[in-house]
Design a protein around this motif. Structure first.
Motif, PDB file in Angstrom:
ATOM      1  N   THR A   1      -3.154  -5.360  -0.697  1.00  0.00           N
ATOM      2  CA  THR A   1      -2.996  -4.074  -0.036  1.00  0.00           C
ATOM      3  C   THR A   1      -2.155  -4.147   1.225  1.00  0.00           C
TER       4      THR A   1
ATOM      5  N   MET B   1      -3.642   5.322  -5.266  1.00  0.00           N
ATOM      6  CA  MET B   1      -4.242   4.016  -5.053  1.00  0.00           C
ATOM      7  C   MET B   1      -5.587   3.941  -5.734  1.00  0.00           C
TER       8      MET B   1
ATOM      9  N   HIS C   1      -8.090  -1.219   3.477  1.00  0.00           N
ATOM     10  CA  HIS C   1      -7.786  -0.334   2.357  1.00  0.00           C
ATOM     11  C   HIS C   1      -8.844  -0.411   1.271  1.00  0.00           C
TER      12      HIS C   1
ATOM     13  N   PRO D   1       0.838  -1.193   0.000  1.00  0.00           N
ATOM     14  CA  PRO D   1       0.000   0.000   0.000  1.00  0.00           C
ATOM     15  C   PRO D   1       0.866   1.233   0.000  1.00  0.00           C
TER      16      PRO D   1
END
Length: 345
Positions: free
Chosen positions: A76, A34, A220, A15
């Motif tokens: 993630t 992201m 996430h 991440p």
């Protein structure tokens, strides 16, 4: 970057939250690049299909459902996958809802029987990636926040310290349950440790402390909350996702507020006042305002609202003398007939 750990996820699986990025806007947790899910976009490549039976999943049983039954958002975190639950970390399961309701019961709140109720609260308070849920998002999001609230909200305000979360989670994962409960007695809401022990709830509580927040990718993939939190000057310094990192530990499980993939702190969260962090996690259990007062004197702040309209002296007496409370005060026991003398003994 030469000193970054190399024994976890490959770089393109890591991440980006917590990484300093020249192009990232302030207070976004470093998540600017992201993939996020919006509108009719396709869930960022996440699979919401058939994940197999609960019994096929590590850490799950016929009694408790694994959070990945509601969806998988892998890629993630280094501790997302089943084979990377290291150091006593365990999957997130619906056992966390039991621990969550045990705490609600202690606070005099009714149990939450449907995870969707918690999920709806999270969506309504900007604690998710998306404005609207997809598939089984309400259940998965609800379970994530039930787990987080149960991990944290039992700590007394006047004893709250982020380090407690690292110490007690490490003890739960690698140490002894008796030591865990000694810590609950030392740092918890008055009477909570005895409440758990008297009602055979200690195992569920300890098992919930073991659960890894990054597991399944929900932290996430669905609960990257964008709600902003300010420092003591009133300047926005962090978002909800940063505060969620309180329960993510360093690799050696000695530090809270960590981004464990890179093993460094979630810096924005460090600028949020401790009282703000405590109230945020308490709101997960009371389903109150994430930026509100959380739990007051062992009761949900919302249940104390009737006091706020009283003059200062009367409000104080209402807290001290149970007879001065209105008949429908939420925390009153049906058999509460204590006299003023008994209240002050």
């Amino acid at each position: 970057m030469d000193d970054m750990p190399t024994d976890d996820a490959p770089m393109d699986d890591m991440p980006t939250d917590g990484m300093p990025m020249d192009d990232a806007p302030a207070n976004d947790g470093g998540m600017a690049d992201m993939p996020m899910d919006h509108g009719d976009m396709d869930h960022g490549g996440m699979d919401h299909g058939d994940h197999g039976g609960i019994d096929d999943m590590p850490g799950a049983s016929a009694e408790f459902a694994d959070i990945t039954t509601f969806g998988m958002h892998h890629g993630t975190s280094s501790h997302t996958h089943h084979d990377a639950l290291l150091g006593g970390r365990t999957p997130i399961t619906t056992e966390a809802l039991e621990a969550y309701n045990d705490l609600r019961g202690f606070l005099g709140l009714e149990p939450i029987t449907d995870l969707e109720d918690i999920g709806e609260w999270a969506f309504a308070n900007t604690l998710t990636n998306n404005e609207v849920p997809y598939g089984d998002d309400l259940q998965g999001v609800g379970l994530f926040y039930a787990m987080q609230g149960a991990k944290v909200a039992w700590i007394a305000d006047d004893k709250f310290d982020p380090q407690i979360l690292a110490d007690i989670q490490r003890e739960a994962r690698l140490g002894e349950p008796d030591t865990v409960m000694s810590m609950v007695e030392e740092f918890g809401l008055d009477g909570f440790a005895a409440y758990l022990e008297d009602n055979d709830m200690t195992e569920t509580f300890v098992n919930t402390l073991k659960m890894e927040p990054h597991y399944g990718g929900w932290m996430h993939g669905r609960t990257h909350g964008w709600l902003k939190f300010a420092d003591e000057t009133g300047e926005d310094v962090a978002i909800a996702h940063d505060l969620n990192h309180l329960t993510v530990l360093s690799h050696d499980q000695t530090q809270p507020f960590m981004n464990d993939t890179f093993d460094w702190p979630q810096w924005p969260a460090l600028d949020a006042p401790e009282a703000t962090v405590a109230n945020y996690f308490q709101s997960m259990v009371t389903l109150g305002d994430p930026q509100g007062e959380g739990i007051i004197d062992g009761r949900a702040a919302e249940e104390m609202a009737w006091i706020s309209g009283l003059p200062e002296g009367e409000a104080l007496m209402s807290l001290l003398a149970i007879e001065s409370a209105p008949e429908d005060a939420p925390y009153l026991e049906d058999d509460a007939e204590a006299s003023e003398t008994e209240m002050f003994v």
